[in-house]
Design an enzyme around this catalytic site. Sequence first.
Site, PDB file in Angstrom:
ATOM      1  N   CYS A   1     -17.165   9.619  39.356  1.00 23.60           N
ATOM      2  CA  CYS A   1     -16.492   9.960  40.618  1.00 23.60           C
ATOM      3  C   CYS A   1     -15.408   8.941  40.991  1.00 23.60           C
ATOM      4  CB  CYS A   1     -17.491   9.979  41.761  1.00 23.60           C
ATOM      5  SG  CYS A   1     -18.876  11.060  41.496  1.00 23.60           S
TER       6      CYS A   1
ATOM      7  N   ARG B   1     -11.180   8.983  34.743  1.00 27.66           N
ATOM      8  CA  ARG B   1     -12.559   8.522  34.917  1.00 27.66           C
ATOM      9  C   ARG B   1     -13.570   9.606  34.589  1.00 27.66           C
ATOM     10  NH1 ARG B   1     -13.074   4.019  38.557  1.00 27.66           N
ATOM     11  NH2 ARG B   1     -15.017   4.846  39.337  1.00 27.66           N
TER      12      ARG B   1
ATOM     13  N   TRP C   1     -18.098  13.859  39.801  1.00 27.23           N
ATOM     14  CA  TRP C   1     -18.779  14.050  38.515  1.00 27.23           C
ATOM     15  C   TRP C   1     -20.229  14.362  38.901  1.00 27.23           C
ATOM     16  CZ3 TRP C   1     -22.745  11.803  35.586  1.00 27.23           C
ATOM     17  CH2 TRP C   1     -22.704  12.034  34.209  1.00 27.23           C
TER      18      TRP C   1
ATOM     19  N   ASN D   1     -19.342   7.892  46.085  1.00 28.12           N
ATOM     20  CA  ASN D   1     -19.699   7.702  44.668  1.00 28.12           C
ATOM     21  C   ASN D   1     -21.055   7.034  44.636  1.00 28.12           C
ATOM     22  OD1 ASN D   1     -17.128   8.477  44.136  1.00 28.12           O
ATOM     23  ND2 ASN D   1     -16.408   6.461  43.471  1.00 28.12           N
ATOM     24  N   GLY D   2     -21.849   7.328  43.602  1.00 25.68           N
ATOM     25  CA  GLY D   2     -23.157   6.697  43.485  1.00 25.68           C
ATOM     26  C   GLY D   2     -24.260   7.705  43.747  1.00 25.68           C
TER      27      GLY D   2
ATOM     28  N   GLU E   1     -19.478   3.315  15.420  1.00 19.53           N
ATOM     29  CA  GLU E   1     -18.330   3.516  16.308  1.00 19.53           C
ATOM     30  C   GLU E   1     -17.496   4.718  15.841  1.00 19.53           C
ATOM     31  OE1 GLU E   1     -17.519   2.702  19.116  1.00 19.53           O
ATOM     32  OE2 GLU E   1     -15.348   2.883  19.286  1.00 19.53           O
TER      33      GLU E   1
ATOM     34  N   LYS F   1     -16.786   7.949  18.105  1.00 16.40           N
ATOM     35  CA  LYS F   1     -15.412   8.385  18.431  1.00 16.40           C
ATOM     36  C   LYS F   1     -15.250   9.861  18.088  1.00 16.40           C
ATOM     37  CE  LYS F   1     -14.454   5.966  20.457  1.00 16.40           C
ATOM     38  NZ  LYS F   1     -14.695   4.727  21.096  1.00 16.40           N
TER      39      LYS F   1
ATOM     40  N   GLU G   1     -17.405  12.234  20.458  1.00 15.98           N
ATOM     41  CA  GLU G   1     -17.062  12.320  21.880  1.00 15.98           C
ATOM     42  C   GLU G   1     -15.763  13.074  22.145  1.00 15.98           C
ATOM     43  OE1 GLU G   1     -16.608   8.576  23.955  1.00 15.98           O
ATOM     44  OE2 GLU G   1     -15.623   7.661  22.255  1.00 15.98           O
TER      45      GLU G   1
ATOM     46  N   HIS H   1     -33.167   7.312   3.039  1.00 13.97           N
ATOM     47  CA  HIS H   1     -34.450   7.420   3.744  1.00 13.97           C
ATOM     48  C   HIS H   1     -34.468   8.571   4.735  1.00 13.97           C
ATOM     49  CE1 HIS H   1     -35.613   3.667   1.871  1.00 13.97           C
ATOM     50  NE2 HIS H   1     -34.399   3.240   2.172  1.00 13.97           N
TER      51      HIS H   1
ATOM     52  N   LYS I   1     -15.134   7.727  32.209  1.00 15.41           N
ATOM     53  CA  LYS I   1     -14.646   6.455  31.676  1.00 15.41           C
ATOM     54  C   LYS I   1     -15.529   5.298  32.121  1.00 15.41           C
ATOM     55  CE  LYS I   1     -11.763   3.804  29.536  1.00 15.41           C
ATOM     56  NZ  LYS I   1     -11.968   3.765  28.079  1.00 15.41           N
TER      57      LYS I   1
HETATM   58  C1  F6R Z   1     -16.930   5.396  24.225  1.00 11.51           C
HETATM   59  C2  F6R Z   1     -16.947   4.594  25.426  1.00 11.51           C
HETATM   60  C3  F6R Z   1     -18.259   4.323  26.079  1.00 11.51           C
HETATM   61  C4  F6R Z   1     -18.248   2.947  26.770  1.00 11.51           C
HETATM   62  C5  F6R Z   1     -19.541   2.741  27.574  1.00 11.51           C
HETATM   63  C6  F6R Z   1     -19.576   1.374  28.214  1.00 11.51           C
HETATM   64  O1  F6R Z   1     -15.645   5.528  23.710  1.00 11.51           O
HETATM   65  O2  F6R Z   1     -15.930   4.180  25.909  1.00 11.51           O
HETATM   66  O3  F6R Z   1     -19.313   4.431  25.189  1.00 11.51           O
HETATM   67  O4  F6R Z   1     -18.106   1.959  25.800  1.00 11.51           O
HETATM   68  O5  F6R Z   1     -19.640   3.720  28.560  1.00 11.51           O
HETATM   69  O6  F6R Z   1     -18.476   1.181  29.051  1.00 11.51           O
HETATM   70  P1  F6R Z   1     -17.995  -0.248  29.494  1.00 11.51           P
HETATM   71  O7  F6R Z   1     -17.458  -0.935  28.277  1.00 11.51           O
HETATM   72  O8  F6R Z   1     -16.944   0.013  30.517  1.00 11.51           O
HETATM   73  O9  F6R Z   1     -19.187  -0.955  30.037  1.00 11.51           O
END
Ligand code: F6R
Length: 617
Positions: free
Chosen positions: A2, A27, A74, A100-101, A490, A494, A497, A513, A612
Amino acid sequence: MCGIVGYIGNQTAKTVLLEGLRRLEYRGYDSAGMAVYDRDGFNVSKKSGRVANLAMEVGKRELEGSLGISHTRWATHGGVSDSNAHPHVSSDGKIVLVHNGVIENFGDMKRFLLTKGYTFESETDTEALSNLIAYHYEKEGRPTNGFSRFFMAVRKALRHVEGTYGIAALCVDCPEEMIGARKGSPLILGVGQDEFLLASDVSAIITHTSNVVYLNDDEIVSVTRDKFQISTSSELGVDAIIDTVNWKIEDSEKGDYPHFMLKEIFEQPAAIENAMRGRFSDDGSTANFGGWNLSPHELRQIDRILFTSCGTAWHACLVAEHLIERFARIPVEVEYASEFRYRNAPLDKNTLVFVITQSGETIDTLGALREAKRKGYRTLAISNVVGSTIAREADGGIYQHAGPEIGVASTKAFTSQLVIAAMVALYVGRLRDMSFASGVKMVEALKELPDKIGRVLKQNDHIKDIARRYAHYADFLFLGRQSMFPIALEGSLKLKEISYIHAEGYPAAEMKHGPIALISEDCPSVFFASNDEVFHKVISNIQEVKARKGKVILVHAESCDVPEGLVDDAIIFPDGHEAIIPILATVPVQLLSYHIAVERGCDVDKPRNLAKSVTVE
Ligand code: F6R
């Protein structure tokens, strides 16, 4: 997650709020709304879907008011619908609120308020708070020491909240006042020329002002047209510090790139340069960190390091583990922050707790940090956002200086975290067993990194061509050993997502395994290899996949002697020191995921369901 934007000033609030909401789109959200104080009351518009839908809706209305609050939601409590979108107006029409929250005790609040005659139109927790503020406003609110009755009612209501909040609120009787407050959810106040803004993050207000007040937990701010005043739950009127944000407006714009993600992938040489700037010793043999807040002597007392984070940042922790154990010879553990904060893990007395977080606001990482602090451990944070909650609460920290990361999929923030992890390994290593000569070698290798990344980026067209040929697959495996295992994780994150393709990352040898059962001509594998002691083992693992008709893309260092015809496709990165290899191997898979997602027509910068900055548990 949010987002909040609030405005009071001389401009048309509707325009300022819409622009701010657009800048918060990154976000992640599913609906948007705003309330403008226009003529004698609130004009509220709410729409599920994109901010563009809201813009269409408010575009039809003649709104001239210069006071308003707005929100991107959100969904947590209640589905995605116009009625659940914020703002929420109290049932007596007095208070309008964006939040938010999560209000954990909203059920109790609601039961109480129903007995007092308040009614509810949505399924949200927020509506309970708008009604509770209205209740205190009507029943008990009175002006105190120059603070309005509205302000006193908000302050009183917030005392009853269990959970987290960042809020902005208006009162129908107060056309000259906006109130903001926070506990656990970020909120900043922008202090402009004849105007003030409330926002969840800097990007929403940067076109108006670079002067900001980062509100602390438990703070509540009253903003009128000519001044603001901050209080806490226990004190009326406390001092505020106005910080200056050093972002440029262009940093948060796409420029000529089709997506923020691609722009940020291409910004990596500069982001890495910034992470290293001024942080090497004059003799070029070690790193220096200004905000570390730990003397070399204290650091020598540390027997163990715990890294804890979420998502991509957790992958950065895994690389840090590898580098610190290898170069500094200190045992390192890595925990998911969401698990650590509730696990009550026994830690050695001399443990240093490190968190890594791009946003500095991730609620699980913040919870883990607070838990570690509560137990008396020294805490450090690697973070990209100056002034973020985690950066302020950790005992010391290292800023990444990667610039704003707007694309939901983390790219430049991840590689700059890896650079800092390598520098931490170097610094701690040099305090222990690492020789001067080894230190110099590592510093030189790090300095070469921006140029080497530039060479990987030149393969963009080649990677795009590979992506086109693989975009139709439904499943992928990502496999690597040692420091390449976190890069496999990673790479798989990527891809899934942003393209919604099912992908899994494993240590390459673990494949036998279980995951090997997935291998077929319909499930390609992406392998990672450098010219190290496990290179031939990785080649054997590739043979095992090829024997089962699996397609293989190999991301490998230039000098690797890959048997002719073994793999279907290859992406080559320059050779380098062990400390920089994981970074060089990351860039090709960022580009691969990006181009696959684009080929599949996905909304790369706003992937479904994702946010985000994850500020709820
Ligand atoms: C994936 C991504 C998320 C963040 C995670 C932690 O591309 O960006 O997995 O890494 O939500 O976020 P931060 O680094 O802001 O604590």
